[in-house]
Design an enzyme around this catalytic site. Structure first.
Site, PDB file in Angstrom:
ATOM      1  N   CYS A 124      32.864  34.247  28.475  1.00  0.00           N
ATOM      2  CA  CYS A 124      32.316  34.194  27.607  1.00  0.00           C
ATOM      3  C   CYS A 124      31.327  35.251  27.253  1.00  0.00           C
ATOM      4  CB  CYS A 124      31.310  33.303  28.356  1.00  0.00           C
ATOM      5  SG  CYS A 124      32.027  31.385  29.039  1.00  0.00           S
ATOM      6  N   LYS A 128      26.758  25.221  24.317  1.00  0.00           N
ATOM      7  CA  LYS A 128      28.256  25.569  23.915  1.00  0.00           C
ATOM      8  C   LYS A 128      29.177  25.027  24.190  1.00  0.00           C
ATOM      9  CE  LYS A 128      28.846  29.853  26.311  1.00  0.00           C
ATOM     10  NZ  LYS A 128      29.956  29.470  27.322  1.00  0.00           N
ATOM     11  N   ASP A 163      25.145  32.535  29.996  1.00  0.00           N
ATOM     12  CA  ASP A 163      24.928  31.355  31.152  1.00  0.00           C
ATOM     13  C   ASP A 163      25.063  31.447  32.593  1.00  0.00           C
ATOM     14  OD1 ASP A 163      26.527  30.410  28.509  1.00  0.00           O
ATOM     15  OD2 ASP A 163      28.597  30.497  29.120  1.00  0.00           O
TER      16      ASP A 163
END
Length: 210
Positions: free
Chosen positions: A158, A113, A15
């Site tokens: 995450c 996601k 990310d």
């Protein structure tokens, strides 16, 4: 502890998107500081994959989707407690893009996601309902990878969930601490490290990789 990347190793970069960098909608303090290190790590690994938060408008994790709430409130959803976030990483927006400073042209896989509107997704493996899978585990097994080295944002969300799921799936999993940054809200960072240790995730630094 020293590692030389092998053919069955993969660097998983989590990310590194504009909304998680300084100036973004859900900025992680110092998030931009890890980019050069991640680029250097990428040059050490033959195999690299990335995850990308990819939310539709009005996602269930957004505080704006729940009147009377504000960011960082926690509500109960059918799959359990949910931290509410500012709108971030909305599909097709600048904030959802990877930083242009990332130099990982050989990345072989990008896993998106959080694109289901009724469930959040921190982990690159399974969404927050703990049932919906992304396909990452199957990809890694088909490719024959055994060790995962995880870097990115944010350590306590995450990165944590991804690393724990990787270890639980049977992969030898390492989190590169100095190639991550945390949000650390309400003691979340200490809990994350404890959860990762309990799952068997090893905590290393970039200098451990030769």
């Amino acid at each position: 502890m020293a590692f030389t990347p092998r053919s069955d190793d993969l660097l998983l970069v989590v990310d590194l998107q504009y909304d998680f960098l300084p100036g973004g909608a859900l900025a992680v303090a110092g998030g931009d500081e890890i980019i050069l290190l991640v680029n250097r790590l990428g040059r050490q690994f033959k195999h690299v994959a990335m995850t990308q938060d990819w939310h539709p408008d009005g996602h269930i994790s957004f505080a704006s989707s729940h009147p009377g709430t504000k960011p960082y409130d926690v509500i109960e959803l059918p799959y359990g407690p949910q931290v509410l976030w500012p709108d971030h990483c909305v599909q097709g927006t600048h904030g959802a893009e990877f930083s242009a400073e990332i130099e990982l042209p050989h990345a072989e896989m990008i896993i998106r996601k959080g694109y289901h509107d009724v469930v959040d997704s921190y982990s690159g493996f399974r969404e927050a309902d703990r049932k919906t899978r992304t396909g990452l585990e199957g990809y890694l097994r088909e490719r024959g990878f055994r060790r995962l080295f995880v870097a990115g944002l944010a350590t306590d969300f995450c990165v944590n969930w991804t690393a724990v799921d990787a270890a639980n799936a049977g992969f030898e999993t390492y989190v590169i601490e100095d190639a991550c940054r945390a949000i650390d809200t309400g003691g979340s960072l200490a809990r994350a490290w404890a959860d990762m240790a309990a799952a068997g995730v090893e905590r290393i630094v970039a200098g451990d990789i030769a």
